[in-house]
Design an enzyme around this catalytic site. Structure first.
Site, PDB file in Angstrom:
ATOM      1  NE  ARG A  44      16.357 -48.565 109.077  1.00 26.06           N
ATOM      2  CZ  ARG A  44      16.298 -49.575 109.809  1.00 26.06           C
ATOM      3  NH1 ARG A  44      17.083 -50.561 109.241  1.00 26.06           N
ATOM      4  NH2 ARG A  44      15.661 -49.481 110.890  1.00 26.06           N
TER       5      ARG A  44
ATOM      6  CG  HIS B 263       9.092 -52.952 124.431  1.00 29.50           C
ATOM      7  ND1 HIS B 263       9.914 -53.076 123.265  1.00 29.50           N
ATOM      8  CD2 HIS B 263       9.975 -53.167 125.488  1.00 29.50           C
ATOM      9  CE1 HIS B 263      11.217 -53.726 123.965  1.00 29.50           C
ATOM     10  NE2 HIS B 263      10.830 -53.852 125.286  1.00 29.50           N
TER      11      HIS B 263
ATOM     12  CG  ASP C 106      11.775 -40.823 122.035  1.00 32.54           C
ATOM     13  OD1 ASP C 106      12.227 -41.860 121.746  1.00 32.54           O
ATOM     14  OD2 ASP C 106      11.694 -40.271 123.091  1.00 32.54           O
TER      15      ASP C 106
ATOM     16  CG  ASN D 288       6.615 -49.677 119.776  1.00 37.18           C
ATOM     17  OD1 ASN D 288       6.267 -50.456 119.105  1.00 37.18           O
ATOM     18  ND2 ASN D 288       7.469 -49.762 120.785  1.00 37.18           N
TER      19      ASN D 288
ATOM     20  CG  LEU E 187       8.787 -46.090 113.002  1.00 38.32           C
ATOM     21  CD1 LEU E 187       7.545 -45.755 113.838  1.00 38.32           C
ATOM     22  CD2 LEU E 187       8.513 -46.503 111.418  1.00 38.32           C
TER      23      LEU E 187
ATOM     24  CG  ASP F  41      11.749 -50.224 122.413  1.00 40.48           C
ATOM     25  OD1 ASP F  41      10.905 -49.943 121.707  1.00 40.48           O
ATOM     26  OD2 ASP F  41      12.504 -51.082 122.255  1.00 40.48           O
TER      27      ASP F  41
HETATM   28  C1  GAR Z   1       4.295 -57.940 120.519  1.00 41.35           C
HETATM   29  O1  GAR Z   1       4.573 -58.787 121.784  1.00 41.35           O
HETATM   30  C2  GAR Z   1       5.036 -56.765 120.593  1.00 41.35           C
HETATM   31  O2  GAR Z   1       5.251 -56.002 121.857  1.00 41.35           O
HETATM   32  C3  GAR Z   1       6.590 -57.001 120.013  1.00 41.35           C
HETATM   33  O3  GAR Z   1       6.322 -58.162 119.069  1.00 41.35           O
HETATM   34  C4  GAR Z   1       4.959 -58.620 119.338  1.00 41.35           C
HETATM   35  C5  GAR Z   1       4.070 -58.787 118.309  1.00 41.35           C
HETATM   36  O4  GAR Z   1       3.247 -59.608 118.378  1.00 41.35           O
HETATM   37  N1  GAR Z   1       7.310 -55.898 119.707  1.00 41.35           N
HETATM   38  C6  GAR Z   1       8.670 -55.774 119.981  1.00 41.35           C
HETATM   39  O5  GAR Z   1       9.154 -56.873 120.276  1.00 41.35           O
HETATM   40  C7  GAR Z   1       9.194 -54.509 119.480  1.00 41.35           C
HETATM   41  N2  GAR Z   1      10.662 -54.290 119.899  1.00 41.35           N
HETATM   42  P1  GAR Z   1       1.910 -59.559 117.306  1.00 41.35           P
HETATM   43  O6  GAR Z   1       2.628 -59.737 115.803  1.00 41.35           O
HETATM   44  O7  GAR Z   1       1.298 -61.007 117.466  1.00 41.35           O
HETATM   45  O8  GAR Z   1       1.063 -58.476 117.516  1.00 41.35           O
END
Ligand code: GAR
Length: 198
Positions: free
Chosen positions: A65, A107, A139, A105, A93, A143
């Site tokens: 990683r 979420h 960070d 990010n 990351l 999340d």
């Molecule tokens: C979004 O809802 C984002 O918040 C989520 O993936 C989706 C991506 O949609 N991210 C996570 O769940 C991260 N843990 P997109 O590819 O259509 O932008």
């Protein structure tokens, strides 16, 4: 304009919203590259369609990683971004990326509730009546970084993870476009988890 690298894993509707907003010079963002952790992400096709350079950095192509994170930091750094946006990037990351870049990010839950990769299904299974989305600085935790913005979305009777996620994503795209634009145009200061965008 601020140089922005967007990291993606999925369909890229948030990326698309940023690309669309960036067509207005007043928005103050130039999407200079899109990076993914896998080949074939639909988000990469969106970038290509708009003439935006792409790169792919896969964990299995690296010894561990940490080596993956170092390679990712190098690929991001080659585009000299002012800001990195994780928009549906489904990897944690590491230090190399985070020490070199400010990363935002998005979420699909109201953090600190429901962190992780299954936020929408977790919120639905828990039975909350309100969930939403969060934009935050990244960070080293999962999340856990300082919150920039949140928008609430009511859960409706009969919601499935898919229907709820679609409603969240509708408000999430505007939230992300707003936050990234403000950071790009004004920068930010950080004191005790409190982010100020002047
Ligand atoms: C979004 O809802 C984002 O918040 C989520 O993936 C989706 C991506 O949609 N991210 C996570 O769940 C991260 N843990 P997109 O590819 O259509 O932008």
């Amino acid at each position: 304009a601020a140089r922005v690298v967007v990291l993606v894993s999925g369909t890229g509707s948030n990326l698309q919203a940023l690309i669309d907003a960036a067509t207005d010079p007043a928005y103050g963002v130039q999407v200079v590259a899109v990076g993914a952790d896998r080949h074939g992400a639909r988000a990469l096709e969106r970038a290509v369609r708009h003439g935006i350079p792409t790169f792919v950095c896969r964990v299995p192509d690296h010894r561990d990683r940490q080596a993956w994170d170092a390679a990712l930091a190098e690929q991001i750094g080659a585009h000299t971004p002012d800001l990195v946006v994780s928009a549906g990037f489904m990897k944690i990351l590491g230090e190399a990326v985070l020490s070199a870049h400010t990363v935002v990010n998005t979420h699909p839950a109201l953090l600190p509730a429901f962190p992780g990769a299954h936020a929408v299904a977790d919120a639905l299974a828990y039975g909350v009546r309100v969930t939403g989305c969060t934009a935050h600085l990244v960070d080293s935790g999962v999340d856990t970084g300082p919150i920039l913005e949140q928008v609430a979305v009511p859960v409706e009777d009969g919601d499935t993870p898919e229907s709820l996620h679609e409603r969240i994503k509708t408000v999430e795209r505007s939230m992300l476009v707003d936050v990234v634009g403000r950071l790009a145009r004004h920068g930010h200061t950080l004191t005790d988890r409190k982010v100020t965008i002047p």
